[in-house]
Design a protein around this motif. Structure first.
Motif, PDB file in Angstrom:
ATOM      1  N   GLN A  48      -2.230  13.160  -5.004  1.00 54.73           N
ATOM      2  CA  GLN A  48      -2.625  11.845  -5.501  1.00 54.73           C
ATOM      3  C   GLN A  48      -2.588  10.856  -4.333  1.00 54.73           C
ATOM      4  OE1 GLN A  48      -3.487  10.967  -8.608  1.00 54.73           O
ATOM      5  NE2 GLN A  48      -3.754   8.815  -8.152  1.00 54.73           N
ATOM      6  N   SER A  49      -3.676  10.168  -4.092  1.00 57.77           N
ATOM      7  CA  SER A  49      -3.763   9.308  -2.914  1.00 57.77           C
ATOM      8  C   SER A  49      -3.564   7.849  -3.281  1.00 57.77           C
ATOM      9  CB  SER A  49      -5.124   9.476  -2.234  1.00 57.77           C
ATOM     10  OG  SER A  49      -5.253   8.569  -1.166  1.00 57.77           O
ATOM     11  N   VAL A  50      -2.733   7.186  -2.470  1.00 57.17           N
ATOM     12  CA  VAL A  50      -2.589   5.737  -2.599  1.00 57.17           C
ATOM     13  C   VAL A  50      -2.911   5.098  -1.249  1.00 57.17           C
ATOM     14  CG1 VAL A  50      -0.903   5.752  -4.470  1.00 57.17           C
ATOM     15  CG2 VAL A  50      -0.114   5.953  -2.121  1.00 57.17           C
ATOM     16  N   SER A  51      -3.722   5.810  -0.451  1.00 55.00           N
ATOM     17  CA  SER A  51      -4.004   5.340   0.899  1.00 55.00           C
ATOM     18  C   SER A  51      -4.781   4.032   0.905  1.00 55.00           C
ATOM     19  CB  SER A  51      -4.757   6.412   1.686  1.00 55.00           C
ATOM     20  OG  SER A  51      -5.964   6.756   1.028  1.00 55.00           O
ATOM     21  N   GLY A  52      -5.443   3.695  -0.200  1.00 52.15           N
ATOM     22  CA  GLY A  52      -6.174   2.442  -0.249  1.00 52.15           C
ATOM     23  C   GLY A  52      -5.316   1.250  -0.618  1.00 52.15           C
ATOM     24  N   ALA A  53      -4.056   1.491  -0.930  1.00 55.24           N
ATOM     25  CA  ALA A  53      -3.179   0.390  -1.351  1.00 55.24           C
ATOM     26  C   ALA A  53      -2.612  -0.341  -0.144  1.00 55.24           C
ATOM     27  CB  ALA A  53      -2.047   0.935  -2.212  1.00 55.24           C
ATOM     28  N   HIS A  54      -2.387  -1.649  -0.334  1.00 51.97           N
ATOM     29  CA  HIS A  54      -1.785  -2.480   0.714  1.00 51.97           C
ATOM     30  C   HIS A  54      -0.558  -3.163   0.117  1.00 51.97           C
ATOM     31  CE1 HIS A  54      -2.421  -5.066   4.482  1.00 51.97           C
ATOM     32  NE2 HIS A  54      -1.243  -5.395   3.972  1.00 51.97           N
ATOM     33  N   VAL A  55       0.592  -2.901   0.714  1.00 58.47           N
ATOM     34  CA  VAL A  55       1.858  -3.448   0.222  1.00 58.47           C
ATOM     35  C   VAL A  55       2.466  -4.344   1.295  1.00 58.47           C
ATOM     36  CG1 VAL A  55       4.206  -2.893  -0.546  1.00 58.47           C
ATOM     37  CG2 VAL A  55       2.285  -1.463  -1.276  1.00 58.47           C
ATOM     38  N   MET A  56       2.901  -5.531   0.890  1.00 59.41           N
ATOM     39  CA  MET A  56       3.570  -6.440   1.815  1.00 59.41           C
ATOM     40  C   MET A  56       5.073  -6.397   1.576  1.00 59.41           C
ATOM     41  SD  MET A  56       2.824 -10.467   2.626  1.00 59.41           S
ATOM     42  CE  MET A  56       3.167 -11.064   0.965  1.00 59.41           C
ATOM     43  N   VAL A  57       5.826  -6.182   2.661  1.00 57.74           N
ATOM     44  CA  VAL A  57       7.287  -6.166   2.608  1.00 57.74           C
ATOM     45  C   VAL A  57       7.786  -7.485   3.179  1.00 57.74           C
ATOM     46  CG1 VAL A  57       9.386  -5.012   3.380  1.00 57.74           C
ATOM     47  CG2 VAL A  57       7.343  -3.659   2.855  1.00 57.74           C
ATOM     48  N   GLY A 109       1.620   7.177   2.821  1.00 55.47           N
ATOM     49  CA  GLY A 109       0.229   6.906   3.167  1.00 55.47           C
ATOM     50  C   GLY A 109      -0.227   5.524   2.750  1.00 55.47           C
ATOM     51  N   ILE A 110       0.726   4.599   2.548  1.00 57.92           N
ATOM     52  CA  ILE A 110       0.400   3.247   2.092  1.00 57.92           C
ATOM     53  C   ILE A 110       0.252   2.318   3.287  1.00 57.92           C
ATOM     54  CG2 ILE A 110       1.285   1.265   0.785  1.00 57.92           C
ATOM     55  CD1 ILE A 110       2.751   3.255  -1.014  1.00 57.92           C
ATOM     56  N   THR A 111      -0.796   1.499   3.287  1.00 57.32           N
ATOM     57  CA  THR A 111      -0.968   0.471   4.309  1.00 57.32           C
ATOM     58  C   THR A 111       0.046  -0.639   4.053  1.00 57.32           C
ATOM     59  OG1 THR A 111      -3.332   0.950   4.473  1.00 57.32           O
ATOM     60  CG2 THR A 111      -2.581  -1.163   5.359  1.00 57.32           C
ATOM     61  N   THR A 112       0.718  -1.108   5.104  1.00 62.29           N
ATOM     62  CA  THR A 112       1.786  -2.097   4.927  1.00 62.29           C
ATOM     63  C   THR A 112       1.597  -3.297   5.850  1.00 62.29           C
ATOM     64  OG1 THR A 112       3.179  -0.972   6.569  1.00 62.29           O
ATOM     65  CG2 THR A 112       3.493  -0.355   4.255  1.00 62.29           C
TER      66      THR A 112
END
Length: 378
Positions: free
Chosen positions: A257-266, A285-288
């Motif tokens: 299952q891919s979440v590579s298109g997601a962008h999460v801000m920490v 594989g999450i963009t941060t």
């Protein structure tokens, strides 16, 4: 915060303390009453120490001081030690009633894909291959508990073989979801090894007991080691007039299952916490993006589409209160995962309610909390 109580080992009298009631003899101090604090202290120290060790190994690889093969020899036992410590933390938290459950209708097939996504690098490092056939099945379960159960089942199986089959289906009369795993090895372990009460098995039993609606079984047939979970709270889906239900998987382990298109801000002004959170999310594989103050957060939001926010609330920071309120106004649909103080009650969150991950449990729980939050928006 209340310390967990354990009825099987604690007396009905208060603990001995300097503030004992006048005229009352202080109760004798007993280690049996404080084993949860001992486990917590040992495991916290272990997780922290292993994290520093792995960061040191990464630095040595980057500088060319050790080879990737040497890194593997050192990192695999270190990762196992970290997992053992995290398992012990989970046992204490669930046994002590520190986890607040929120039973939700959860697609177990998607939950398993989340587990495989998070475990992907570790399984590759261990040389584990998977074959799976997952039928979409809904059960009523706390998402964090269900994630932990599936993760613990997979981890238990990896001790017995390098090739693992997974099946998820529904057995009838009454309808119950069945998650079945089988480990294959060239040399099969003896039955005593399979039936021993290892740390992983104790965690599985504790998770099943905490939920109250899960049956766990283990067997050792001649051709492998099998582990089965049956879920009593299964939500029956209407039958579909197709040979294979949409979303059913039947293939090798190369597709997750891919979440590579997601962008999460920490968002945190604690650099160590940001580093730990970013490493966990990047393995998925999450963009941060990482920000340390509200001005940086506004700049990121102005130039990029952010799917969700991981917000440090482990201490009182008024400006991050403003950030959360501002995001609520700008993006009312943006999910938030809060990192709470160490020892806080973990919650799965829901519609308009942020999930909470205690600071001392981010290694064990942040990845699953983020994956479930993203499942609503990605």
């Amino acid at each position: 915060m209340h310390k967990p109580t354990f009825s099987h080992s604690q007396s009905a009298e208060p603990f001995a303390s300097d503030g004992a009631a006048a005229g009352a003899a202080p109760s004798p101090w007993r280690m049996a009453e404080h084993w949860p604090e001992l486990v917590q202290a040992v495991t916290d120290q272990s997780v922290e120490s292993v994290g520093l060790l792995l960061r040191g190994l990464d630095l040595l690889v980057a500088k060319g001081r050790i080879s990737p093969a040497e890194y593997k020899v050192l990192s695999v036992p270190a990762e196992r030690l970290k997992r053992c410590s995290m398992n012990a933390q989970q046992i204490v938290r669930f046994q002590g009633g520190q986890a607040r459950q929120s039973h939700e209708k959860t697609d177990v097939a998607y939950l398993l894909e989340c587990v495989l996504q998070e475990s992907r690098s570790q399984l590759t490092l261990m040389g584990i291959t998977l074959r799976r056939k997952l039928k979409p099945v809904d059960v009523l379960i706390d998402p964090a508990l269900g994630f932990g159960l599936a993760q613990a089942m997979l981890e238990w199986c990896t001790a017995f073989g390098s090739r693992i089959d997974l099946r998820l289906d529904v057995v009838e009369d009454p309808p119950r979801a069945r998650l079945w795993m089988k480990a294959h090895a060239s040399v099969m372990p003896d039955e005593a090894a399979v039936m021993q009460d290892s740390l992983q098995w104790l965690l599985l039993r504790q998770l099943a007991a905490t939920d109250g609606g899960i049956e766990i079984q283990r067997t050792a047939p001649v051709d492998g080691v099998e582990l089965t979970a049956l879920f009593r709270r299964t939500v029956v889906r209407p039958p579909e007039n197709v040979p294979k239900a949409p979303g059913e998987h039947d293939h090798e382990d190369s597709s997750f299952q891919s979440v590579s298109g997601a962008h999460v801000m920490v968002a945190s002004d604690d650099s160590d916490l940001r580093h730990a959170a970013l490493n966990i999310l990047r393995l998925l594989g999450i963009t941060t993006s990482n920000v340390s103050n509200i001005d940086q957060a506004r700049a990121v939001l102005a130039r990029q589409h952010v799917h969700m926010l991981v917000l440090d609330r482990s201490t009182q920071r008024p400006e991050f209160d403003h950030l959360e309120k501002e995001l609520t106004k700008l993006r009312s649909d943006m999910p938030v995962v809060q990192i709470g103080p160490a020892g806080a009650v973990a919650t799965a969150g829901g519609e308009g309610v942020p999930a909470v991950v205690p600071r001392n449990e981010i290694q064990a729980s942040l990845g699953s909390a983020v994956m479930f939050a993203l499942s609503r928006v990605v």
